[in-house]
Design a protein around this motif. Structure first.
Motif, PDB file in Angstrom:
ATOM      1  N   TYR A  14       0.823  -1.206   0.000  1.00  0.00           N
ATOM      2  CA  TYR A  14       0.000   0.000   0.000  1.00  0.00           C
ATOM      3  C   TYR A  14       0.859   1.259   0.000  1.00  0.00           C
ATOM      4  CZ  TYR A  14      -3.877  -3.121   0.822  1.00  0.00           C
ATOM      5  OH  TYR A  14      -4.810  -4.121   0.688  1.00  0.00           O
ATOM      6  N   TRP A  15       1.889   1.236  -0.832  1.00  0.00           N
ATOM      7  CA  TRP A  15       2.822   2.348  -0.946  1.00  0.00           C
ATOM      8  C   TRP A  15       2.077   3.612  -1.344  1.00  0.00           C
ATOM      9  CZ3 TRP A  15       7.010   3.493  -5.102  1.00  0.00           C
ATOM     10  CH2 TRP A  15       8.044   4.245  -4.538  1.00  0.00           C
ATOM     11  N   CYS A  16       2.546   4.757  -0.836  1.00  0.00           N
ATOM     12  CA  CYS A  16       1.805   6.005  -1.027  1.00  0.00           C
ATOM     13  C   CYS A  16       2.162   6.739  -2.316  1.00  0.00           C
ATOM     14  CB  CYS A  16       2.045   6.926   0.165  1.00  0.00           C
ATOM     15  SG  CYS A  16       3.696   7.697   0.196  1.00  0.00           S
ATOM     16  N   TYR A  17       3.247   6.370  -2.970  1.00  0.00           N
ATOM     17  CA  TYR A  17       3.735   7.164  -4.098  1.00  0.00           C
ATOM     18  C   TYR A  17       2.722   7.224  -5.244  1.00  0.00           C
ATOM     19  CZ  TYR A  17       6.501   8.653  -8.096  1.00  0.00           C
ATOM     20  OH  TYR A  17       6.946   9.324  -9.206  1.00  0.00           O
ATOM     21  N   ASN A  18       2.474   8.440  -5.728  1.00  0.00           N
ATOM     22  CA  ASN A  18       1.627   8.685  -6.893  1.00  0.00           C
ATOM     23  C   ASN A  18       0.177   8.245  -6.679  1.00  0.00           C
ATOM     24  OD1 ASN A  18       1.546   9.874  -9.430  1.00  0.00           O
ATOM     25  ND2 ASN A  18       1.699   7.909 -10.496  1.00  0.00           N
ATOM     26  N   VAL A  19      -0.280   8.264  -5.438  1.00  0.00           N
ATOM     27  CA  VAL A  19      -1.655   7.882  -5.106  1.00  0.00           C
ATOM     28  C   VAL A  19      -2.448   9.140  -4.788  1.00  0.00           C
ATOM     29  CG1 VAL A  19      -3.113   6.640  -3.461  1.00  0.00           C
ATOM     30  CG2 VAL A  19      -0.982   5.620  -4.243  1.00  0.00           C
ATOM     31  N   THR A  20      -3.647   9.262  -5.351  1.00  0.00           N
ATOM     32  CA  THR A  20      -4.458  10.459  -5.133  1.00  0.00           C
ATOM     33  C   THR A  20      -5.825  10.154  -4.534  1.00  0.00           C
ATOM     34  OG1 THR A  20      -5.280  10.322  -7.415  1.00  0.00           O
ATOM     35  CG2 THR A  20      -3.343  11.713  -7.009  1.00  0.00           C
ATOM     36  N   LEU A  21      -6.095   8.878  -4.220  1.00  0.00           N
ATOM     37  CA  LEU A  21      -7.377   8.500  -3.622  1.00  0.00           C
ATOM     38  C   LEU A  21      -7.141   7.655  -2.374  1.00  0.00           C
ATOM     39  CD1 LEU A  21      -9.484   7.478  -6.766  1.00  0.00           C
ATOM     40  CD2 LEU A  21      -9.764   9.539  -5.381  1.00  0.00           C
ATOM     41  N   PRO A  22      -8.014   7.776  -1.369  1.00  0.00           N
ATOM     42  CA  PRO A  22      -7.902   6.904  -0.195  1.00  0.00           C
ATOM     43  C   PRO A  22      -8.180   5.457  -0.563  1.00  0.00           C
ATOM     44  CG  PRO A  22      -9.346   8.787   0.244  1.00  0.00           C
ATOM     45  CD  PRO A  22      -9.113   8.739  -1.236  1.00  0.00           C
ATOM     46  N   ILE A  23      -7.819   4.551   0.328  1.00  0.00           N
ATOM     47  CA  ILE A  23      -8.214   3.148   0.189  1.00  0.00           C
ATOM     48  C   ILE A  23      -9.675   3.059   0.594  1.00  0.00           C
ATOM     49  CG2 ILE A  23      -7.818   0.804   1.032  1.00  0.00           C
ATOM     50  CD1 ILE A  23      -4.915   1.728   1.648  1.00  0.00           C
ATOM     51  N   MET A  24     -10.524   2.603  -0.308  1.00  0.00           N
ATOM     52  CA  MET A  24     -11.960   2.605  -0.046  1.00  0.00           C
ATOM     53  C   MET A  24     -12.526   1.211   0.228  1.00  0.00           C
ATOM     54  SD  MET A  24     -12.440   5.809  -0.235  1.00  0.00           S
ATOM     55  CE  MET A  24     -14.221   5.946  -0.164  1.00  0.00           C
ATOM     56  N   ASP A  25     -11.770   0.164  -0.124  1.00  0.00           N
ATOM     57  CA  ASP A  25     -12.269  -1.195   0.039  1.00  0.00           C
ATOM     58  C   ASP A  25     -11.845  -1.740   1.393  1.00  0.00           C
ATOM     59  OD1 ASP A  25     -13.144  -3.766  -0.138  1.00  0.00           O
ATOM     60  OD2 ASP A  25     -12.004  -4.302  -1.926  1.00  0.00           O
ATOM     61  N   GLU A  26     -12.693  -1.575   2.385  1.00  0.00           N
ATOM     62  CA  GLU A  26     -12.345  -1.956   3.752  1.00  0.00           C
ATOM     63  C   GLU A  26     -12.171  -3.460   3.899  1.00  0.00           C
ATOM     64  OE1 GLU A  26     -14.052  -1.454   8.314  1.00  0.00           O
ATOM     65  OE2 GLU A  26     -15.042  -0.480   6.634  1.00  0.00           O
ATOM     66  N   GLU A  27     -12.957  -4.247   3.186  1.00  0.00           N
ATOM     67  CA  GLU A  27     -12.919  -5.695   3.359  1.00  0.00           C
ATOM     68  C   GLU A  27     -11.602  -6.303   2.910  1.00  0.00           C
ATOM     69  OE1 GLU A  27     -16.258  -7.455   1.483  1.00  0.00           O
ATOM     70  OE2 GLU A  27     -17.736  -6.511   2.795  1.00  0.00           O
ATOM     71  N   SER A  28     -10.990  -5.730   1.885  1.00  0.00           N
ATOM     72  CA  SER A  28      -9.754  -6.317   1.354  1.00  0.00           C
ATOM     73  C   SER A  28      -8.513  -5.704   1.980  1.00  0.00           C
ATOM     74  CB  SER A  28      -9.696  -6.120  -0.160  1.00  0.00           C
ATOM     75  OG  SER A  28      -9.567  -4.737  -0.473  1.00  0.00           O
ATOM     76  N   TYR A  29      -8.705  -4.674   2.834  1.00  0.00           N
ATOM     77  CA  TYR A  29      -7.543  -3.996   3.396  1.00  0.00           C
ATOM     78  C   TYR A  29      -7.470  -4.217   4.893  1.00  0.00           C
ATOM     79  CZ  TYR A  29      -4.433  -0.316   4.987  1.00  0.00           C
ATOM     80  OH  TYR A  29      -3.424   0.380   5.590  1.00  0.00           O
ATOM     81  N   ALA A  30      -6.410  -4.809   5.337  1.00  0.00           N
ATOM     82  CA  ALA A  30      -6.175  -4.979   6.772  1.00  0.00           C
ATOM     83  C   ALA A  30      -4.879  -4.267   7.112  1.00  0.00           C
ATOM     84  CB  ALA A  30      -6.088  -6.460   7.118  1.00  0.00           C
TER      85      ALA A  30
END
Length: 416
Positions: free
Chosen positions: A306-322
């Protein structure tokens, strides 16, 4: 006869039209009254329950977790979702006009081209979190002293809080003092209140006075600047990241504890010793009828998958992200220590809500020295940005603070 009939029909039409208009006006009045009742119900119910209902993982008080059973009117302000609001929730201060923002987190000044990361609003699932009101907070802090103690992430939060308050007063009515990043001070003169930052990444003492240059992390001694903490009305602490640094980033050579030195030690054990030293000082030196103590949870990093580089949107999929950006045993040590204290400590649990915001880091938009290699900062946060939400939640907890929740009367704090 036909004329009379036509006249009657016209009258009926006028009556019908008037009836429709009357019903519409009545519906508007009822709806307005319903909204007023809803607002009154929120003020009477949620303002007294918002703190007492926080889940055990989110709030610790009187040495024990508070019952987290959810019911109507109860709200965990750390449980919610990010909502994009570019118009309704613009930043509350201008990065270019706030003197407190360091080069490390001045993303727009450093060339970041997008602004969307500034426009996400944290919304609780079960209640409405109040928008940050700098004027109101200054009134609540009149004659009081706030200290923010910890590492560069707490400095990130202090910079945000100082900017939020500075933006609502004339610049001529502010006093600013900065001492090499170790001590920062903002004073609102007309309110006789101060917000201070004290650098202390371990909370305990890092002794660099050894003749041979050896650095000793003394787990049984509080940082020497702790004397400056005394007398504060609100305290906000954090620690964590510096304990897990490795290699050239490790700040100490030896651990020191009760007169003995050790080169290696289990980090969880070292953190527990250090936290107990801090907790004992708080229990011995803080009067909980006069002072509110907060401890902010871990601010997550975004590396690896979940590296932050070049990312412009939050992580929105709660189920797949721990979230797994920080060792859980260290977090458990901190929470266990707080639960064992006699002094009530409010746990500002920003970890999960911050884990989704990998879009909000400075990434490559940090101040670069000449010939410096490119840096990707996935640890700190752009300002304006995420730390403003941390302070909004801090503000909410202060607004909804009651004598039943804190064990302190409202007259002692002036915060309710």
């Amino acid at each position: 006869m036909e004329t009379s009939s036509s006249t009657i029909k016209q009258k009926w039409k006028l009556c019908a039209f008037a009836s429709i208009i009357g019903c519409f006006i009545l519906m508007l009045c009822l709806n307005e009254n319903h909204n007023s009742v809803r607002l009154l119900a929120f003020q009477n119910k949620n303002t007294t329950n918002i703190i007492s209902s926080l889940e055990p993982s989110s709030f610790i008080e009187n040495g024990k977790p508070i019952n987290g059973t959810k019911s109507i009117g109860h709200c965990n302000i750390f449980d919610g979702r990010w909502v994009y609001k570019p118009i309704d929730s613009p930043p509350l201060y201008d990065e270019f006009q706030c003197p407190f923002i360091g080069d490390q987190v001045s993303c727009q000044r450093n060339g970041r081209p997008d602004f969307d990361y500034e426009n996400w609003s944290w919304e609780a699932n079960d209640c409405e979190i109040p928008r940050f009101d700098g004027k109101d907070l200054l009134e609540r802090l009149r004659g009081k002293r706030v200290i923010v103690v910890g590492d560069s992430l707490n400095r990130n939060q202090w910079e945000s809080l100082a900017c939020l308050l500075y933006s609502v007063i004339p610049s001529s009515r502010a006093h600013i003092h900065v001492q090499n990043g170790l001590h920062k001070l903002f004073v609102a003169k007309d309110y006789n209140c101060s917000v201070e930052f004290h650098w202390s990444p371990f909370l305990v003492q890092l002794d660099t006075s050894q003749a041979n240059g050896t650095k000793v992390l003394r787990l049984d001694k509080l940082v020497t600047s702790a004397e400056r903490w005394r007398g504060a009305d609100i305290m906000v602490f954090n620690t964590g990241h510096w304990w897990v640094h490795r290699g050239k980033f490790r700040a100490w050579d030896l651990f020191g504890y009760r007169g003995e030195l050790a080169k290696e030690m289990d980090i969880e054990s070292a953190v527990e010793m250090g936290m107990k030293t801090w907790a004992q000082w708080i229990d011995d030196n803080v009067d909980s009828t006069k002072t509110i103590v907060f401890f902010r949870s871990i601010s997550p990093e975004h590396k690896g998958k979940y590296w932050c580089y070049n990312v412009t949107l939050p992580i929105m999929d709660e189920e797949s992200y721990a979230g797994d950006s920080f060792p859980k045993p260290v977090i458990e040590v901190v929470e266990r220590t707080i639960r064992g204290m006699k002094t009530p400590v409010k746990y500002l649990n920003i970890t999960k809500l911050s884990e989704y915001r990998r879009d909000a880091h400075p990434t490559v938009y940090v101040a670069k020295k000449e010939k410096q290699q490119p840096v990707v900062d996935c640890s700190h946060w752009c300002l304006p940005g995420l730390p403003d939400t941390w302070n909004r939640l801090l503000y909410a907890l202060l607004v909804f603070n009651t004598s039943r929740d804190t064990g302190a009367g409202s007259s002692s704090h002036g915060l309710v």
